[in-house]
Enzyme design. Sequence first.
Site, PDB file in Angstrom:
ATOM      1  N   ASN A   1      32.171  39.299  45.672  1.00  0.00           N
ATOM      2  CA  ASN A   1      31.057  40.257  45.513  1.00  0.00           C
ATOM      3  C   ASN A   1      29.698  39.580  45.308  1.00  0.00           C
ATOM      4  O   ASN A   1      28.692  40.050  45.796  1.00  0.00           O
ATOM      5  CB  ASN A   1      31.360  41.264  44.397  1.00  0.00           C
ATOM      6  CG  ASN A   1      31.633  40.613  43.071  1.00  0.00           C
ATOM      7  OD1 ASN A   1      31.899  39.407  42.998  1.00  0.00           O
ATOM      8  ND2 ASN A   1      31.570  41.387  42.014  1.00  0.00           N
TER       9      ASN A   1
ATOM     10  N   THR B   1      45.349  38.908  39.665  1.00  0.00           N
ATOM     11  CA  THR B   1      45.323  37.473  39.958  1.00  0.00           C
ATOM     12  C   THR B   1      45.090  36.683  38.670  1.00  0.00           C
ATOM     13  O   THR B   1      45.669  35.603  38.491  1.00  0.00           O
ATOM     14  CB  THR B   1      44.228  37.144  40.997  1.00  0.00           C
ATOM     15  OG1 THR B   1      44.371  38.025  42.104  1.00  0.00           O
ATOM     16  CG2 THR B   1      44.340  35.718  41.486  1.00  0.00           C
TER      17      THR B   1
ATOM     18  N   GLU C   1      37.293  35.840  33.949  1.00  0.00           N
ATOM     19  CA  GLU C   1      36.357  36.976  34.065  1.00  0.00           C
ATOM     20  C   GLU C   1      36.990  37.947  35.041  1.00  0.00           C
ATOM     21  O   GLU C   1      37.021  37.684  36.245  1.00  0.00           O
ATOM     22  CB  GLU C   1      35.002  36.505  34.594  1.00  0.00           C
ATOM     23  CG  GLU C   1      34.228  35.607  33.659  1.00  0.00           C
ATOM     24  CD  GLU C   1      33.642  36.352  32.471  1.00  0.00           C
ATOM     25  OE1 GLU C   1      33.836  37.581  32.356  1.00  0.00           O
ATOM     26  OE2 GLU C   1      32.989  35.695  31.650  1.00  0.00           O
TER      27      GLU C   1
ATOM     28  N   CYS D   1      31.811  43.873  38.996  1.00  0.00           N
ATOM     29  CA  CYS D   1      32.861  43.998  37.971  1.00  0.00           C
ATOM     30  C   CYS D   1      32.417  44.945  36.866  1.00  0.00           C
ATOM     31  O   CYS D   1      33.193  45.732  36.354  1.00  0.00           O
ATOM     32  CB  CYS D   1      33.186  42.627  37.411  1.00  0.00           C
ATOM     33  SG  CYS D   1      31.730  41.737  36.871  1.00  0.00           S
TER      34      CYS D   1
ATOM     35  N   GLU E   1      31.170  33.805  29.942  1.00  0.00           N
ATOM     36  CA  GLU E   1      30.294  32.929  30.716  1.00  0.00           C
ATOM     37  C   GLU E   1      28.863  33.164  30.239  1.00  0.00           C
ATOM     38  O   GLU E   1      28.568  34.179  29.605  1.00  0.00           O
ATOM     39  CB  GLU E   1      30.409  33.234  32.211  1.00  0.00           C
ATOM     40  CG  GLU E   1      31.776  32.865  32.762  1.00  0.00           C
ATOM     41  CD  GLU E   1      31.852  32.871  34.284  1.00  0.00           C
ATOM     42  OE1 GLU E   1      31.690  33.943  34.870  1.00  0.00           O
ATOM     43  OE2 GLU E   1      32.080  31.791  34.858  1.00  0.00           O
TER      44      GLU E   1
HETATM   45  P1  NAD Z   1      41.007  38.440  43.644  1.00  0.00           P
HETATM   46  O1  NAD Z   1      41.666  38.303  42.326  1.00  0.00           O
HETATM   47  O2  NAD Z   1      41.797  39.002  44.771  1.00  0.00           O
HETATM   48  O3  NAD Z   1      40.503  37.028  44.159  1.00  0.00           O
HETATM   49  C1  NAD Z   1      39.625  36.228  43.407  1.00  0.00           C
HETATM   50  C2  NAD Z   1      39.812  34.773  43.799  1.00  0.00           C
HETATM   51  O4  NAD Z   1      41.130  34.364  43.420  1.00  0.00           O
HETATM   52  C3  NAD Z   1      39.710  34.507  45.299  1.00  0.00           C
HETATM   53  O5  NAD Z   1      39.039  33.290  45.478  1.00  0.00           O
HETATM   54  C4  NAD Z   1      41.164  34.385  45.713  1.00  0.00           C
HETATM   55  O6  NAD Z   1      41.369  33.606  46.893  1.00  0.00           O
HETATM   56  C5  NAD Z   1      41.752  33.698  44.498  1.00  0.00           C
HETATM   57  N1  NAD Z   1      43.210  33.865  44.360  1.00  0.00           N
HETATM   58  C6  NAD Z   1      44.015  34.817  44.878  1.00  0.00           C
HETATM   59  N2  NAD Z   1      45.307  34.621  44.486  1.00  0.00           N
HETATM   60  C7  NAD Z   1      45.290  33.539  43.672  1.00  0.00           C
HETATM   61  C8  NAD Z   1      46.278  32.859  42.910  1.00  0.00           C
HETATM   62  N3  NAD Z   1      47.562  33.253  42.911  1.00  0.00           N
HETATM   63  N4  NAD Z   1      45.908  31.804  42.161  1.00  0.00           N
HETATM   64  C9  NAD Z   1      44.619  31.406  42.110  1.00  0.00           C
HETATM   65  N5  NAD Z   1      43.626  31.998  42.815  1.00  0.00           N
HETATM   66  C10 NAD Z   1      43.955  33.054  43.584  1.00  0.00           C
HETATM   67  O7  NAD Z   1      39.680  39.270  43.384  1.00  0.00           O
HETATM   68  P2  NAD Z   1      38.599  39.743  44.459  1.00  0.00           P
HETATM   69  O8  NAD Z   1      39.210  40.901  45.202  1.00  0.00           O
HETATM   70  O9  NAD Z   1      38.077  38.581  45.211  1.00  0.00           O
HETATM   71  O10 NAD Z   1      37.410  40.241  43.525  1.00  0.00           O
HETATM   72  C11 NAD Z   1      37.343  41.515  43.004  1.00  0.00           C
HETATM   73  C12 NAD Z   1      37.759  41.511  41.546  1.00  0.00           C
HETATM   74  O11 NAD Z   1      37.011  40.555  40.818  1.00  0.00           O
HETATM   75  C13 NAD Z   1      37.482  42.836  40.878  1.00  0.00           C
HETATM   76  O12 NAD Z   1      38.561  43.202  40.063  1.00  0.00           O
HETATM   77  C14 NAD Z   1      36.258  42.549  40.037  1.00  0.00           C
HETATM   78  O13 NAD Z   1      36.097  43.412  38.947  1.00  0.00           O
HETATM   79  C15 NAD Z   1      36.498  41.142  39.623  1.00  0.00           C
HETATM   80  N6  NAD Z   1      35.248  40.485  39.208  1.00  0.00           N
HETATM   81  C16 NAD Z   1      35.068  40.180  37.896  1.00  0.00           C
HETATM   82  C17 NAD Z   1      33.859  39.618  37.458  1.00  0.00           C
HETATM   83  C18 NAD Z   1      33.613  39.286  36.021  1.00  0.00           C
HETATM   84  O14 NAD Z   1      32.712  38.524  35.743  1.00  0.00           O
HETATM   85  N7  NAD Z   1      34.370  39.820  35.077  1.00  0.00           N
HETATM   86  C19 NAD Z   1      32.864  39.348  38.389  1.00  0.00           C
HETATM   87  C20 NAD Z   1      33.083  39.673  39.726  1.00  0.00           C
HETATM   88  C21 NAD Z   1      34.286  40.238  40.127  1.00  0.00           C
END
Ligand code: NAD
Length: 468
Positions: free
Chosen positions: A144, A222, A240, A274, A448
């Site tokens: 995002n 994840t 996060e 998020c 963070e």
């Molecule tokens: P995601 O969990 O699908 O992927 C995030 C990252 O993790 C990607 O780089 C992905 O390739 C990697 N990944 C996937 N499987 C993995 C594994 N088994 N081990 C290690 N890494 C792995 O999330 P997304 O769809 O990319 O992002 C959306 C989510 O992120 C939403 O839930 C959003 O709320 C959250 N988010 C949180 C924050 C925060 O600061 N709290 C900020 C932005 C987004």
Amino acid sequence: MAELTMTIDGKSVQGSKKRDVINPATGKSFTHVPDCTREELDSAMSAAARAFKTWSKDIALRRQVLDDCAAALQQGSEGLVPLLTQEQGKPLAKATQEIMGAVMWLQYTAKLEIPVEVVQDDAMARVEIRRRPLGVVAAITPWNFPLMLAIWKIAPALLAGNTVVIKPSPYTPVTTLALGEILRNVVPPGVVNVVSGGDDLGAWMTSHPTPRKVSFTGSVATGKKVMASAAPDLKRLTLELGGNDPAIVLPDADPKSVAQQVFWGAFENCGQICSAIKRVYVHESIYNPFITELSSLAKSLKVGNGMEDGVQIGPLNNKPQLERVSELVEDARKHGARIVTGGERLGSEGYFYAPTVVGEISDGVRLVDEEQFGPALPVVAYKDVDDAVARANATHFGLSGSVWSSNPDRAAEVAGELECGSAWVNQHLAVTPYLPFGGAKWSGIGVENGRWGLLGFTEIQVLNVARA
Ligand code: NAD
């Protein structure tokens, strides 16, 4: 466009395999990036471990290098903006904001102090509480805010004396690879390594023996896998994760002006934040004017390809996300909710979805209970403020929340009851480099940003010198 390469040990690495990157405004591939192999990841980890030995020694140099990174990123920003729009979908103006925000974050972090606390200094002993760097940090980011969130990890990790191997989301690898190419010229070899690949690459990183810390931003599902994978090696973790942020609008709020602010708290970045507002609880006495205002704002939004002038929100970033938002809205419709505006895909090309306001809906429906992460906002009526707070808290999520009222003191009392990391009054998305940002409950572990985030990249050492 020229294909971007990984950065490993300060060098450009093409990678032996490639993967497509889709432009969400067209649904078509616009470039290829390396698909990092295990051997290439091993070489990135080894380079980071080698670089750590000298990088961890000299904080003045690290500060200077971070300032140089900020200047280099600023200089390279013009080239990055269209890349960010093409891979993520956000309008060019928002892509510019993200990149300039990252520059500001670097500049701010460069000035932070790593404290040394003297807790005893007498005839018996001098005792200092110091902070040591951890070693190699494995950093994993979502799609995002790919560039901003990369900097949230790289900047404090580096200032604290660590080295980094970073992996962007497979949906948005382009600007992070470009960042690696920019930083190659200012950061010593091995200090920042950028690798690209699929989800399996993330899993290889978190189970790799070299990193001492994993800094992860992404979904709760994840995040749990990351924590399990880091456990055998007791790697330090910052997680996060997702949110289902509530906004509670008190009966004395002005529906027109508050609806406007709540609207942008929910629809900024096409709802893919998020800590965006994901559900609004509005007092029944102002429910109708509030929802009317929200829906007229939603109807007036210009949705389109972020490369075009005047576009306010772009497409969803990827097909699974478009399908998820559509599914949640359909589920709400089936459960008797009223789709006040939107509720459909826009066009057949790309991943556009009409800004959607959903009324006559309540807790227990997936659109309210789950994180939609898209442009579809459920608006729930309530009678009693305590009940609204209880419903806002009845979730595993706890990232942030906001309370809106013409009486900020009363709103602050209510906001203090929210079980979340950031409780905002008459604002939402108030995220800055100097305040800690993190989640309660399933929304994360650690924080963070600011000095609190910086300390998360260190470990305490008690230096205890006997004098007697
Ligand atoms: P995601 O969990 O699908 O992927 C995030 C990252 O993790 C990607 O780089 C992905 O390739 C990697 N990944 C996937 N499987 C993995 C594994 N088994 N081990 C290690 N890494 C792995 O999330 P997304 O769809 O990319 O992002 C959306 C989510 O992120 C939403 O839930 C959003 O709320 C959250 N988010 C949180 C924050 C925060 O600061 N709290 C900020 C932005 C987004």
